[in-house]
Write a protein that holds these residues in place. Structure first.
Motif, PDB file in Angstrom:
ATOM      1  N   SER A 152      -5.054   6.467   6.177  1.00  0.00           N
ATOM      2  CA  SER A 152      -4.349   7.444   6.995  1.00  0.00           C
ATOM      3  C   SER A 152      -2.845   7.177   6.944  1.00  0.00           C
ATOM      4  O   SER A 152      -2.401   6.056   6.669  1.00  0.00           O
ATOM      5  CB  SER A 152      -4.835   7.377   8.449  1.00  0.00           C
ATOM      6  OG  SER A 152      -4.655   6.079   8.987  1.00  0.00           O
ATOM      7  N   ILE A 153      -2.069   8.224   7.213  1.00  0.00           N
ATOM      8  CA  ILE A 153      -0.621   8.094   7.141  1.00  0.00           C
ATOM      9  C   ILE A 153      -0.142   7.044   8.146  1.00  0.00           C
ATOM     10  O   ILE A 153      -0.613   6.972   9.286  1.00  0.00           O
ATOM     11  CB  ILE A 153       0.062   9.453   7.383  1.00  0.00           C
ATOM     12  CG1 ILE A 153       1.560   9.349   7.096  1.00  0.00           C
ATOM     13  CG2 ILE A 153      -0.189   9.960   8.801  1.00  0.00           C
ATOM     14  CD1 ILE A 153       2.273  10.684   7.056  1.00  0.00           C
ATOM     15  N   GLY A 154       0.771   6.225   7.724  1.00  0.00           N
ATOM     16  CA  GLY A 154       1.309   5.176   8.582  1.00  0.00           C
ATOM     17  C   GLY A 154       0.633   3.834   8.412  1.00  0.00           C
ATOM     18  O   GLY A 154       1.154   2.817   8.904  1.00  0.00           O
ATOM     19  N   THR A 155      -0.499   3.792   7.719  1.00  0.00           N
ATOM     20  CA  THR A 155      -1.213   2.531   7.549  1.00  0.00           C
ATOM     21  C   THR A 155      -0.373   1.510   6.787  1.00  0.00           C
ATOM     22  O   THR A 155      -0.458   0.300   7.050  1.00  0.00           O
ATOM     23  CB  THR A 155      -2.547   2.754   6.805  1.00  0.00           C
ATOM     24  OG1 THR A 155      -3.336   3.693   7.552  1.00  0.00           O
ATOM     25  CG2 THR A 155      -3.328   1.460   6.668  1.00  0.00           C
ATOM     26  N   VAL A 156       0.461   1.985   5.861  1.00  0.00           N
ATOM     27  CA  VAL A 156       1.293   1.043   5.094  1.00  0.00           C
ATOM     28  C   VAL A 156       2.245   0.270   6.000  1.00  0.00           C
ATOM     29  O   VAL A 156       2.679  -0.841   5.653  1.00  0.00           O
ATOM     30  CB  VAL A 156       2.105   1.772   4.004  1.00  0.00           C
ATOM     31  CG1 VAL A 156       1.193   2.351   2.945  1.00  0.00           C
ATOM     32  CG2 VAL A 156       2.993   2.861   4.599  1.00  0.00           C
ATOM     33  N   MET A 157       2.547   0.827   7.169  1.00  0.00           N
ATOM     34  CA  MET A 157       3.471   0.153   8.075  1.00  0.00           C
ATOM     35  C   MET A 157       2.818  -1.023   8.805  1.00  0.00           C
ATOM     36  O   MET A 157       3.474  -1.681   9.615  1.00  0.00           O
ATOM     37  CB  MET A 157       4.027   1.154   9.091  1.00  0.00           C
ATOM     38  CG  MET A 157       5.014   2.137   8.502  1.00  0.00           C
ATOM     39  SD  MET A 157       6.473   1.329   7.790  1.00  0.00           S
ATOM     40  CE  MET A 157       7.272   0.738   9.262  1.00  0.00           C
ATOM     41  N   THR A 158       1.555  -1.278   8.537  1.00  0.00           N
ATOM     42  CA  THR A 158       0.917  -2.476   9.099  1.00  0.00           C
ATOM     43  C   THR A 158       1.150  -3.696   8.210  1.00  0.00           C
ATOM     44  O   THR A 158       0.815  -4.816   8.600  1.00  0.00           O
ATOM     45  CB  THR A 158      -0.599  -2.264   9.271  1.00  0.00           C
ATOM     46  OG1 THR A 158      -1.187  -1.999   7.979  1.00  0.00           O
ATOM     47  CG2 THR A 158      -0.869  -1.076  10.189  1.00  0.00           C
ATOM     48  N   LYS A 159       1.713  -3.493   7.033  1.00  0.00           N
ATOM     49  CA  LYS A 159       1.984  -4.595   6.113  1.00  0.00           C
ATOM     50  C   LYS A 159       3.335  -5.231   6.450  1.00  0.00           C
ATOM     51  O   LYS A 159       4.353  -4.538   6.473  1.00  0.00           O
ATOM     52  CB  LYS A 159       1.977  -4.099   4.667  1.00  0.00           C
ATOM     53  CG  LYS A 159       0.607  -3.623   4.184  1.00  0.00           C
ATOM     54  CD  LYS A 159       0.673  -3.160   2.743  1.00  0.00           C
ATOM     55  CE  LYS A 159      -0.707  -2.797   2.234  1.00  0.00           C
ATOM     56  NZ  LYS A 159      -1.577  -3.978   2.095  1.00  0.00           N
TER      57      LYS A 159
ATOM     58  N   MET B 176      10.276  -5.572  -3.120  1.00  0.00           N
ATOM     59  CA  MET B 176       9.237  -6.049  -2.196  1.00  0.00           C
ATOM     60  C   MET B 176       8.356  -4.902  -1.715  1.00  0.00           C
ATOM     61  O   MET B 176       7.167  -5.081  -1.469  1.00  0.00           O
ATOM     62  CB  MET B 176       9.859  -6.794  -1.010  1.00  0.00           C
ATOM     63  CG  MET B 176      10.706  -5.959  -0.080  1.00  0.00           C
ATOM     64  SD  MET B 176      11.581  -6.946   1.163  1.00  0.00           S
ATOM     65  CE  MET B 176      10.248  -7.365   2.286  1.00  0.00           C
ATOM     66  N   THR B 177       8.946  -3.705  -1.597  1.00  0.00           N
ATOM     67  CA  THR B 177       8.147  -2.538  -1.207  1.00  0.00           C
ATOM     68  C   THR B 177       7.139  -2.209  -2.294  1.00  0.00           C
ATOM     69  O   THR B 177       5.946  -2.017  -2.034  1.00  0.00           O
ATOM     70  CB  THR B 177       9.059  -1.330  -0.943  1.00  0.00           C
ATOM     71  OG1 THR B 177       9.964  -1.641   0.115  1.00  0.00           O
ATOM     72  CG2 THR B 177       8.235  -0.109  -0.549  1.00  0.00           C
ATOM     73  N   SER B 178       7.609  -2.148  -3.532  1.00  0.00           N
ATOM     74  CA  SER B 178       6.727  -1.828  -4.650  1.00  0.00           C
ATOM     75  C   SER B 178       5.608  -2.855  -4.804  1.00  0.00           C
ATOM     76  O   SER B 178       4.452  -2.494  -5.043  1.00  0.00           O
ATOM     77  CB  SER B 178       7.553  -1.747  -5.943  1.00  0.00           C
ATOM     78  OG  SER B 178       6.725  -1.545  -7.068  1.00  0.00           O
ATOM     79  N   ALA B 179       5.941  -4.138  -4.657  1.00  0.00           N
ATOM     80  CA  ALA B 179       4.976  -5.211  -4.932  1.00  0.00           C
ATOM     81  C   ALA B 179       3.958  -5.399  -3.817  1.00  0.00           C
ATOM     82  O   ALA B 179       2.980  -6.130  -3.999  1.00  0.00           O
ATOM     83  CB  ALA B 179       5.723  -6.527  -5.166  1.00  0.00           C
ATOM     84  N   SER B 180       4.160  -4.752  -2.667  1.00  0.00           N
ATOM     85  CA  SER B 180       3.337  -5.047  -1.490  1.00  0.00           C
ATOM     86  C   SER B 180       2.286  -4.000  -1.174  1.00  0.00           C
ATOM     87  O   SER B 180       1.529  -4.158  -0.210  1.00  0.00           O
ATOM     88  CB  SER B 180       4.255  -5.230  -0.266  1.00  0.00           C
ATOM     89  OG  SER B 180       5.174  -6.274  -0.480  1.00  0.00           O
ATOM     90  N   VAL B 181       2.240  -2.915  -1.947  1.00  0.00           N
ATOM     91  CA  VAL B 181       1.287  -1.848  -1.644  1.00  0.00           C
ATOM     92  C   VAL B 181       0.551  -1.442  -2.911  1.00  0.00           C
ATOM     93  O   VAL B 181       0.963  -1.772  -4.026  1.00  0.00           O
ATOM     94  CB  VAL B 181       2.003  -0.608  -1.049  1.00  0.00           C
ATOM     95  CG1 VAL B 181       2.621  -0.932   0.301  1.00  0.00           C
ATOM     96  CG2 VAL B 181       3.056  -0.072  -2.010  1.00  0.00           C
TER      97      VAL B 181
END
Length: 401
Positions: free
Chosen positions: A200-207, A314-319
């Motif tokens: 779901s949208i926003g899930t990436v912000m839990t990383k 770091m954004t690219s490597a983390s998702v």
């Protein structure tokens, strides 16, 4: 520089980088053009500020949303739709006389429909180069985007003051359409398909790395926005010195990005680079002499593009690859809010204590980013010995038994 030459020799890299810089060139022109146009139409800088605020709110909301749409409907469809709507909104503002609420509504629409070129191209990059080349490519991208902030304000100011504010807005529309079409028609945009995210949208912000990239980006761009306000307050809107000092700040960033782009990114990379920015900005408060400010801002600028390169890597490597566009959308939203916050805080301090207050605000923003980078250093990925490519998407594979 040899490494950058090798990058630009990679098929398609030079073309896609030039196309995306052209497509994003209006980003450095629109706010200033709207400010000059609305002030001329209404006679009020306050009214112009409201229109700019509505535009910024639209951009902040759109960042993660339109970026995520690219995984659902495809990059070309989303980019084309947003390009048409944004160009129509700006054209209407330029050609139709309206009341302030209507200008604000169209500003909001223009912001909401800002084409998500930046998330798109940073999603494409990992598919164009080897993992070893990706970090230098992000550094080169962060460096070259300074061209936008060096040239765009100068171009739009000359057009608005010498030709008129309506032609200035129409020039933005022309560049938006031509640059956007160039980027959209680039083969790489049609070739790269973003998988539909299953989260779901926003899930990436839990990383943690994405949270840190968003927070640090907010603080870094907030510092840069405060510097811009401080320089204008120091030398005046019409002073040649203001443009020159801001230009050398951007040139320092360009030089830092090109000079440090090859250095491997460890957990302490962000702290070291923000340390350079903080020291340079702290020194600006010693004197408001044009030569002193120019020198200290060159020093501060040396850390800006390298710090942005860390954010991108770091954004690219983390998702996972399917989440990269949305992740870059959130990071971009953080930077937009940071720009608004930095300008607002600097403005209040300028009114209260003078231009030095803006440089104090910039220093505090940068120093806070440095503290965050030190305290939460374990949240930053260690990319030494590994590349910054996104994690591959995996899915169950049906088998016949």
């Amino acid at each position: 520089m040899a490494g950058y030459r090798d990058l630009l020799r990679t098929p398609g890299v030079g073309r896609i980088m030039a196309a995306q810089l052209t497509a994003r060139f209006p980003n450095g022109m629109t706010s200033l053009a709207l400010l000059l146009y609305i002030e001329r139409e209404t006679g009020s800088y306050g009214a112009a500020g409201l229109v700019l605020a509505a535009t910024s709110i639209g951009q902040a909301i759109a960042g993660p949303v339109t970026s995520r749409w690219m995984g659902i409907w495809g990059m070309r469809k989303v980019l084309t739709l947003t390009l048409i709507v944004c160009a129509t909104a700006i054209t209407t503002i330029a050609l139709v006389e309206m009341v302030l609420p209507a200008y604000m509504a169209l500003g909001l629409i223009a912001g909401l429909s800002t084409p998500p070129v930046q998330p798109a191209v940073r999603t494409i990059y990992p598919k164009m180069v080897t993992g070893r080349q990706l970090t230098p490519l992000f550094s080169l991208d962060a460096s070259l985007q300074e061209i936008i902030w060096i040239l765009a304000p100068v171009v739009i100011t000359v057009v608005a003051t010498q030709v008129g504010t309506v032609p200035a807005l129409l020039l933005i529309v022309v560049i938006l359409l031509l640059g956007g079409a160039w980027f959209i028609l680039s083969p790489e945009v049609g070739r790269v398909r973003i998988p539909r995210s299953r989260r779901s949208i926003g899930t990436v912000m839990t990383k943690p790395p994405i949270i840190l990239a968003t927070v640090v980006g907010f603080l870094l761009i907030g510092a840069c926005a405060a510097v811009e306000a401080g320089v204008v307050a120091t030398f005046g809107h019409d002073g040649l010195e203001a443009g020159l000092v801001l230009a050398v700040f951007a040139v320092g960033s360009l030089a830092g990005g090109l000079g440090f782009g090859h250095i491997p990114i460890g957990r302490w990379a962000m702290a070291r680079r923000l340390g350079i920015v903080t020291v340079g900005l702290a020194l600006t408060m010693v004197s408001l002499n044009v030569w002193w400010l120019g020198g200290t801002l060159v020093l501060a600028g040396l850390g800006v593009a390298p710090a942005l390169a860390v954010l991108f890597a770091m954004t690219s490597a983390s998702v996972k690859f399917s989440d990269t566009a949305e992740a870059f959308g959130w990071v971009g939203t953080g930077q937009l809010i940071g720009a608004a916050a930095g300008s607002a805080v600097a403005g209040f301090l300028i009114d209260g204590v003078g231009p030095t207050g803006a440089y104090l605000a910039a220093t505090i923003f940068a120093a806070t980013g440095l503290v965050v980078s030190v305290v939460f250093v374990r949240g930053f990925p260690d990319l030494r010995g590994r590349d910054a490519s996104p994690m591959p998407d995996t899915a169950p594979v049906a088998t016949i038994t």
